[in-house]
Design a protein around this motif. Structure first.
Motif, PDB file in Angstrom:
ATOM      1  N   ASP A 187      70.038  29.046  49.363  1.00 56.58           N
ATOM      2  CA  ASP A 187      69.333  29.493  50.567  1.00 56.58           C
ATOM      3  C   ASP A 187      69.549  30.987  50.805  1.00 56.58           C
ATOM      4  O   ASP A 187      68.607  31.712  51.163  1.00 56.58           O
ATOM      5  CB  ASP A 187      69.815  28.704  51.783  1.00 56.58           C
ATOM      6  CG  ASP A 187      69.348  27.250  51.778  1.00 56.58           C
ATOM      7  OD1 ASP A 187      68.428  26.932  50.999  1.00 56.58           O
ATOM      8  OD2 ASP A 187      69.914  26.451  52.555  1.00 56.58           O
ATOM      9  N   ARG A 220      67.524  33.146  48.368  1.00 62.17           N
ATOM     10  CA  ARG A 220      66.105  33.192  48.758  1.00 62.17           C
ATOM     11  C   ARG A 220      65.898  34.100  49.968  1.00 62.17           C
ATOM     12  O   ARG A 220      64.877  34.801  50.060  1.00 62.17           O
ATOM     13  CB  ARG A 220      65.593  31.778  49.023  1.00 62.17           C
ATOM     14  CG  ARG A 220      65.390  30.959  47.752  1.00 62.17           C
ATOM     15  CD  ARG A 220      64.608  29.691  48.022  1.00 62.17           C
ATOM     16  NE  ARG A 220      65.386  28.732  48.778  1.00 62.17           N
ATOM     17  CZ  ARG A 220      66.128  27.768  48.250  1.00 62.17           C
ATOM     18  NH1 ARG A 220      66.189  27.649  46.914  1.00 62.17           N
ATOM     19  NH2 ARG A 220      66.803  26.927  48.999  1.00 62.17           N
ATOM     20  N   LYS A 239      64.388  34.708  43.666  1.00 59.57           N
ATOM     21  CA  LYS A 239      63.954  33.368  43.299  1.00 59.57           C
ATOM     22  C   LYS A 239      65.204  32.547  42.997  1.00 59.57           C
ATOM     23  O   LYS A 239      66.066  32.983  42.226  1.00 59.57           O
ATOM     24  CB  LYS A 239      63.042  33.400  42.080  1.00 59.57           C
ATOM     25  CG  LYS A 239      61.729  34.135  42.308  1.00 59.57           C
ATOM     26  CD  LYS A 239      60.906  34.204  41.029  1.00 59.57           C
ATOM     27  CE  LYS A 239      59.609  34.972  41.256  1.00 59.57           C
ATOM     28  NZ  LYS A 239      58.826  35.104  39.996  1.00 59.57           N
ATOM     29  N   ASP A 256      66.794  28.279  42.787  1.00 60.61           N
ATOM     30  CA  ASP A 256      66.569  26.838  42.863  1.00 60.61           C
ATOM     31  C   ASP A 256      67.892  26.092  42.800  1.00 60.61           C
ATOM     32  O   ASP A 256      68.753  26.385  41.969  1.00 60.61           O
ATOM     33  CB  ASP A 256      65.675  26.375  41.713  1.00 60.61           C
ATOM     34  CG  ASP A 256      64.272  26.937  41.811  1.00 60.61           C
ATOM     35  OD1 ASP A 256      63.536  26.501  42.705  1.00 60.61           O
ATOM     36  OD2 ASP A 256      63.927  27.820  41.007  1.00 60.61           O
TER      37      ASP A 256
END
Length: 344
Positions: free
Chosen positions: A161, A164, A169, A171
């Motif tokens: 988090d 981002r 980017k 994941d």
């Protein structure tokens, strides 16, 4: 995808750590949870409305999530009876235990009769392959721990988090039942045949050329005799550029092993770095994350400062204080603020 909304199962649980799957869903997918089901002898709560099975169904719950973990991951008689009651009430059942729901004849027959589904989250993919350790493109971070259940999943999500939020980017790559239920995808790495563990992580976080990050959820600990094998495979398969060490300072011994002390933080970091170097020679440590939920705020801040001084790495509680200092270290930027200055 497992049909939402969920009724979260606590059952007869008295161990706060043992309800980590239900707790994780309550924390990260609260909007998908209508309530919690627990028996009168359970003192635990997720802060959700307490409901019976019938009340959960009436409130719209489509799936009862058996979000508890026990040694060996077995379905005891109480769980089977409660799951059967939920099926009778019209709910699907989801579980991440090692014993599969579909292997319980009573539940399999009842689900078929009612036209409902049994979701076994700990099923690994069918097309597993062995790892190679060959270098692959991409930026990857792996969380590791001094013990199991010390906050690796929470830390990994918090780091994803925060990256981002910085415009990167990123994941979250789930490797355990709770993370998979939260993310909706992943590889339950402790259910993978040993020869395929590193390959499973190579599949979970394959080559990446967009400059983005894969934040890989760690499992177990190199120092836990029960789970060190999974931890080793994760380190090799992840080929991490960076690792973050997770620790619960309130632990008096390894989880489930009274009398076995936890390793020192420096000792644990060095061991994880050494194992990781087999497939990632330039791996580096970028921070330490603590679970200080049982400590007073000032004591937690003081402990973080002490560890920062001892190890020369940012140390924080990702929930209480955030992870900005670790992100600074990871991205090699000037510190935006000390790790311990945010308010809880």
């Amino acid at each position: 995808m497992i049909p939402a909304p969920y009724l979260l199962y606590l059952g007869h649980s008295t161990d706060f750590v043992g309800i980590k799957t239900s707790r994780g869903l309550a924390e990260f997918r609260r909007g998908d949870c209508v309530g919690e089901f627990r028996h009168d002898d359970s003192p635990l709560t997720l802060g959700l409305p307490r409901m019976t099975i019938a009340e959960g169904a009436a409130a719209g719950a489509r799936t009862l999530v058996l979000g508890i973990a026990n040694s060996g991951g077995t379905l005891g008689g109480d769980l089977v009876r409660d799951a059967a009651a939920a099926l009778d009430a019209g709910m699907n059942i989801a579980a991440g235990l090692h014993q599969r729901l579909r292997d319980v004849p009573e539940l399999a027959a009842l689900a078929m009769e009612k036209g409902l589904q049994l979701f076994d989250v700990r099923d690994p993919p069918a097309d597993m392959r062995v790892g190679t350790g060959y270098a692959r493109a991409g930026r990857r971070l792996l969380t590791v721990g001094t013990d199991c259940s010390v906050g690796k999943m929470y830390t990994t999500i918090a780091l994803a988090d925060a990256l981002r939020a910085r415009g990167e980017k990123a994941d979250f790559r789930a490797t355990g039942q709770t993370g998979i239920l939260i993310a909706g995808a992943g590889v339950p790495i402790d259910a993978v045949v040993a020869d395929f563990i590193s390959g499973g992580i190579e599949m979970l976080a394959p080559e990446r050329t967009d400059g983005g990050w894969d934040l890989i959820e760690g499992q177990g600990s190199l120092f836990h005799p029960s789970f060190a094998g999974v931890s080793t495979g994760l380190l090799h398969g992840a080929q991490p550029e960076a690792i973050v060490l997770c620790h619960d300072p309130s632990r008096s011994h390894m989880r489930g092993l009274p009398g076995r002390a936890l390793p020192g933080l420096r000792e644990c970091l060095e061991a994880n770095l050494q194992v990781a170097r087999l497939t990632s020679p330039e791996v580096r440590a970028v921070g330490v994350c603590l679970n200080t939920s049982r400590m007073e705020v000032e004591a937690a801040r003081a402990l973080c400062r002490q560890i920062e001084a001892d190890l020369g790495l940012p140390c924080t509680d990702p929930i209480a204080f955030g992870v900005e200092a670790i992100i600074d270290e990871l991205l090699c930027t000037e510190p935006s603020r000390p790790a311990t200055t945010a308010s809880r």
